[in-house]
Design an enzyme around this catalytic site. Structure first.
Site, short mmCIF file in Angstrom:
data_model
loop_
_atom_site.label_atom_id
_atom_site.label_comp_id
_atom_site.label_asym_id
_atom_site.label_seq_id
_atom_site.Cartn_x
_atom_site.Cartn_y
_atom_site.Cartn_z
N GLU A 1 -32.58 -34.53 20.96
CA GLU A 1 -32.09 -35.89 21.16
C GLU A 1 -30.83 -36.11 20.33
OE1 GLU A 1 -35.38 -38.56 20.35
OE2 GLU A 1 -36.81 -37.03 21.02
N GLU B 1 -33.65 -47.65 23.27
CA GLU B 1 -35.01 -47.78 22.75
C GLU B 1 -34.98 -48.70 21.54
OE1 GLU B 1 -38.39 -44.96 20.48
OE2 GLU B 1 -36.60 -44.07 21.39
#
Length: 652
Positions: free
Chosen positions: A456, A561
């Site tokens: 990520e 997020e």
């Protein structure tokens, strides 16, 4: 005249004023009052105040008020505005003035404050109260002058206001308190007015060059730097925050005015103000060009003082073979690969280094054969660890981890992805509650949820420091035991000596103004997954640390997020992206542009070709919208995403 935001002056312990030397009771004291904040106030006979010890004021007759009041100034109309803490314990009688009892040489450690840095008031943060002070001198701070009433000179006429006593102060991102101060000439005296109260005056006779008029006016902040241990002090100026943070966070001056020879106050036009910031990386000042908000000519000022860079980061230059990666049991004998064997089509490498300039570069560079590692705080990421969006209902602990995480993402599924890329719009969303986080990132994923493998990269903002930082993350067991942020554990191998992973991104976007983005590419080359930021190779994840990502990825995600701690049982106010919904579009909503995947042939292709799937957990709080026109300003496949979080009607 100016209105000044009040900050805190550190002279208190447990809410009481520090007193390490014997306090001196002034002569002429008629009554003594002890305030609940620890101040001792002596009510001194008006004609026995310190002013009359000045040789030029021996036969001076007190003038109780100016002969005239300048236009726009009200005198003594609302005394309640100047209530101080000691008033709760008593009042000074008529024909007296209140003097704060202070030790001799109270202000010696920091000497006196000086005109050199073009400042007037001494203010800093982190205690319970602030003081109002006055100062005068007539020989360049050599032998004459003092603060408050510590020497003869200033003649006080007001019995309700104790110069040097505590005031109410502002709170970061909450209550804001300011105080209006005016100094003006009336006949033979320079009068001091605080809010609507006339406090007293400096007789012109104590001066040489201020007998008629002033040649310069200064407004701003000042600190004394003792350079303890040879480094800059951590003493803060103003609120302790830089001017760029704006109202409620940075300290300000408003309604900055001057009096002309006709006795009228006029605005100092912003273009006429000269800025003098002696050390802008520690403290700075920003003049506001817009006078329409009711604050007249105004500016923000201040700063936190010492930091290893202006963000407070400490960067360690570590030998490239001593970096954390080599503590991994599978990398004990690993030989660093300094570049991939081939570069994917359309990817440029090491062509424009300036794009990755970071703030710490201003303080130094890491030498060859080292890498920069940002020194992180212990338990820096304790609670709001982020996860791959969980799109399945799992009856285990993995699902419970996700219950407070919310997403607005797009993704594609397949069985042979070799990379992902996009340019991510950079913002600094508000992260409102302790332990919360806001993220914009790319996920490269393979494996079942409970044994998930991910790589990520993107930017995040944590509640603890509210800075937009570049980050990476990886796990090979569904976020249980393996993996970490940045270089906080063994795994990722860094090769770049100019880019500190985890450091702040300096250029962030502004609503309906300048927009910035950062290009992030992750791709497989032989036995490594390479990370590139803009055109700079940063390093790689060796495939050997993964199980399901050893060969290829099966899911790629792009989006936002947040972690929602549900403060008080309501949805968090933490923002995602820019804090605005996708329908506001460019310059207002955050975006991902040129969203692409790498296929098994090593070529990047538009992700839309695979059919982007939307995943939104709470669209009334945060959302995402795929744009149809791939040719729009060369943005390729692109999306807008984000939202404000809590609202009473839509996101309770």
């Amino acid at each position: 005249m100016s209105w000044i935001l009040l900050s805190k002056w550190k002279r208190f312990v447990d809410g009481r004023r520090i007193g390490t030397t014997k306090l001196v009771k002034p002569k002429g004291t008629i009554k003594t009052i002890e305030g609940k904040d620890g101040d001792i106030i002596d009510c001194v006979d008006l004609y026995q105040q310190p002013a009359f010890d000045h040789p030029l004021l021996k036969n001076h007759t007190i003038q109780m008020e100016p002969s005239s009041i300048p236009s726009d100034l009200k005198a003594n109309s609302s005394p309640v505005k100047l209530i101080q803490g000691w008033h709760k314990s008593g009042q000074c009688p008529e024909a007296t003035i209140p003097i704060v009892r202070s030790p001799k040489n109270q202000h010696l450690p920091a000497l006196r404050h000086f005109k050199r840095s073009r400042t007037q008031l001494n203010q800093s943060l982190d205690s319970n109260d602030g003081d109002i002070l006055s100062d005068h001198e007539s020989d360049n701070y050599q032998n004459t002058g003092c603060e408050n009433l510590d020497c003869p000179g200033f003649v006080q006429t007001n019995k309700n206001f104790a110069i040097g006593s505590a005031l109410d102060v502002s709170v970061y991102n909450s209550k804001q308190v300011d105080i209006g101060i005016a100094i003006y000439k009336s006949k033979d005296s320079w009068w001091l007015k605080v809010n609507d109260q006339v406090i007293g005056y400096w007789p012109q006779s104590i001066y040489k060059y201020l007998t008629n008029s002033a040649a310069r006016l200064d407004y701003g902040g000042e600190i004394y730097n003792a350079k303890v241990g040879g480094i800059h002090t951590k003493t803060q100026m103003g609120s302790g925050h830089f001017p760029s943070e704006g109202y409620g966070k940075a300290s300000y001056f408003r309604h900055i005015q001057y009096m002309d020879s006709t006795g009228s106050f006029k605005d100092v036009e912003p273009g006429k103000l000269n800025v003098d910031a002696a050390k802008p990386s520690c403290y700075n000042i920003e003049i506001q060009s817009d006078k329409s908000g009711g604050s007249g000519t105004n500016f923000y000022f201040g700063g936190p003082g010492y930091s290893a860079d202006k963000y407070g980061d400490i960067i360690d230059c570590v030998g490239i073979y001593q970096q954390p990666a080599f503590s991994h049991p599978l990398l004990k004998n690993h030989t660093i690969q300094m570049k991939p064997s081939s570069i994917p089509g359309g990817v440029k490498v090491n062509s424009i280094q300036e794009k990755l300039f970071q703030g710490w570069h201003k303080s130094g560079q890491c030498p060859e054969a080292t890498i920069p590692i940002r020194r992180s705080q212990e338990d820096e990421h304790p609670r709001a660890i982020h996860f791959k969006p969980n799109r399945t209902q799992l009856n285990n602990s993995f699902a419970s981890y996700h219950k407070n995480h919310e997403y607005a993402t797009v993704y594609i599924n397949g069985d042979n992805f070799h990379g992902a890329r996009s340019s991510i719009n950079i913002w600094k969303p508000t992260v409102s509650d302790d332990g919360e986080i806001s993220i914009a990132q790319i996920w490269v994923v393979a494996g079942p949820d409970e044994l998930l493998n991910t790589m990520e990269a993107g930017w995040n903002v944590y509640s603890d420091d509210q800075k937009t930082r570049f980050f990476i993350y990886w796990t090979s067991d569904g976020y249980h035991e393996t993996g970490c942020y940045n270089l906080e554990c063994s795994g990722f191998v860094q090769i770049n000596n100019k880019f500190a992973i985890g450091s702040p991104i300096e250029a962030v976007s502004s609503y309906d103004s300048n927009q910035y983005d950062i290009g992030i590419t992750i791709y497989k080359n032989n036995e490594n997954w390479w990370l590139q930021v803009e055109d700079q190779l940063i390093g790689y994840w060796p495939q050997s640390i993964f199980t399901y990502l050893a060969s290829s990825a099966t899911t790629l995600d792009w989006g936002g997020e947040i972690y929602n701690s549900k403060p008080g049982g309501s949805h968090t106010k933490t923002q995602m992206g820019s804090g605005h919904f996708p329908d506001e579009g460019y310059g207002k909503a955050s975006y991902f542009r040129n969203i692409q995947y790498m296929d098994s042939t090593g070529n990047f292709r538009d992700a839309e070709d695979m059919g982007l799937i939307l995943y939104v957990t709470n669209p009334s709080c945060y959302n995402i919208d795929v744009q149809n026109d791939k040719n729009y300003f060369g943005n390729g496949t692109h999306v807008y995403f984000g939202g404000p979080g809590y609202s009473e009607d839509k996101c309770p």
